[in-house]
Write a protein that holds these residues in place. Structure first.
Motif, short mmCIF file in Angstrom:
data_model
loop_
_atom_site.label_atom_id
_atom_site.label_comp_id
_atom_site.label_asym_id
_atom_site.label_seq_id
_atom_site.Cartn_x
_atom_site.Cartn_y
_atom_site.Cartn_z
N ASP A 154 0.83 -1.21 0.00
CA ASP A 154 0.00 0.00 0.00
C ASP A 154 0.86 1.25 0.00
OD1 ASP A 154 -2.39 -1.26 -0.17
OD2 ASP A 154 -2.99 -0.96 1.91
N ALA A 155 2.04 1.18 0.60
CA ALA A 155 2.96 2.33 0.59
C ALA A 155 3.59 2.53 -0.78
CB ALA A 155 4.05 2.13 1.64
N ALA A 156 3.41 1.55 -1.67
CA ALA A 156 3.95 1.64 -3.03
C ALA A 156 2.88 1.97 -4.06
CB ALA A 156 4.64 0.33 -3.40
N THR A 157 1.69 2.40 -3.60
CA THR A 157 0.66 2.81 -4.55
C THR A 157 0.88 4.24 -5.01
OG1 THR A 157 -0.78 3.40 -2.68
CG2 THR A 157 -1.08 1.23 -3.65
N THR A 158 0.38 4.55 -6.18
CA THR A 158 0.74 5.80 -6.84
C THR A 158 0.36 7.05 -6.05
OG1 THR A 158 -1.38 5.72 -8.01
CG2 THR A 158 0.53 4.78 -9.12
N SER A 203 -0.67 7.15 -2.64
CA SER A 203 -0.88 6.67 -1.28
C SER A 203 -0.82 7.81 -0.27
CB SER A 203 0.19 5.63 -0.92
OG SER A 203 0.09 5.26 0.44
N THR A 251 5.64 6.61 2.58
CA THR A 251 5.41 6.11 1.23
C THR A 251 6.76 5.76 0.63
OG1 THR A 251 5.50 8.34 0.29
CG2 THR A 251 3.33 7.48 0.87
N ARG A 280 6.68 3.93 -6.61
CA ARG A 280 5.27 3.63 -6.37
C ARG A 280 4.60 3.25 -7.70
NH1 ARG A 280 6.11 8.35 -3.61
NH2 ARG A 280 4.77 9.59 -4.97
N THR A 324 1.58 6.66 -13.12
CA THR A 324 2.23 6.21 -11.89
C THR A 324 3.20 7.22 -11.31
OG1 THR A 324 2.05 3.92 -12.55
CG2 THR A 324 3.77 4.43 -10.96
N SER A 369 11.44 9.61 -0.01
CA SER A 369 10.31 8.98 0.66
C SER A 369 9.49 10.05 1.32
CB SER A 369 10.81 7.96 1.69
OG SER A 369 11.53 8.63 2.70
#
Length: 226
Positions: free
Chosen positions: A93-97, A99, A114, A118, A199, A211
């Motif tokens: 979920d921390a790698a979603t575009t 987030s 994050t 992502r 993305t 990050s």
């Protein structure tokens, strides 16, 4: 699915049950949408992507799994795989575009995190998932994880994947190249998609190190896709 293979099974039917159990367990963190749907404010540890997405929660699930299967054959294996399955949910979920970030290390680090990379598109929430966009997001995610799914469905024992006349390093290389190919193909798909946002959109909250870390506070962005 891969966790089910690593767990082991007596036969194919038992293997499918084990894979399904771990697959269901991987969705456990998203149960936090239920109190939000019932009126709980969607922020902080009690909001979506809050406490149930932390590694502390994954540790509690692992401890419970160990206690339940303590008289079984592999209680430690069950506990470790349960932790990895639940903990990986927050990482992904921390790698979603787009987030909002995940407080993975709460309470040691209460900030939402994050990842700098992502590539995973954000899926629509609730009934909106049963839409053209939801279907497309599901297909992109399936493409990303296709190498892992194929590895999980490997007919022989997983150790046989590494036992061959070819060097182990060569097989690992093939797996990594296939994974990279699927990621690139998914990115091309997203770049030309009219339903899913691109993305690589930079986030204003990203830190200089790449990050993002935002406090556990209400998310000002409207919409269900967070």
């Amino acid at each position: 699915m891969l966790a089910g293979r690593l767990h082991g099974a007596r036969d194919s039917r038992d293997l499918m049950r084990t894979m399904s159990a771990y697959a269901g367990l991987s969705l456990l963190p998203d149960l936090d949408i239920l109190p939000v749907a019932l009126g709980q404010p969607d922020h902080g540890l009690l909001g979506h992507r809050g406490f149930t997405h932390t590694w502390v929660f994954a540790g509690l699930v692992a401890a419970l799994a160990y206690w339940i299967f303590r008289r079984g054959r592999y209680p430690v294996r069950v506990a470790v795989l349960s932790f990895l399955v639940v903990a990986s949910h927050g990482v992904l979920d921390a790698a979603t575009t787009d987030s909002r970030g995940i407080a993975l290390l709460w309470p040691l680090l209460p900030e939402r995190i994050t990842l700098p990379l992502r590539p995973i598109p954000v899926a629509p929430s609730g009934l909106a998932y049963l839409s053209a966009r939801g279907l497309e997001v599901s297909l992109v995610e399936a493409l990303y994880f296709l190498p892992l799914m194929l590895l999980a469905l490997w007919k022989g024992p997983l150790r046989s994947f590494l036992k061959s006349r070819h060097p182990v390093f060569a097989r690992v290389q093939v797996f990594l190249i296939a994974t990279a190919f699927c990621l690139v193909l998914g990115q091309i798909w997203l770049a030309h998609s009219e339903l899913v946002a691109k993305t690589w959109a930079p986030r204003a909250r990203a830190s200089p190190a790449g990050s993002a870390a935002a406090a556990l506070e209400p998310d000002p962005r409207p919409g269900p896709d967070r």
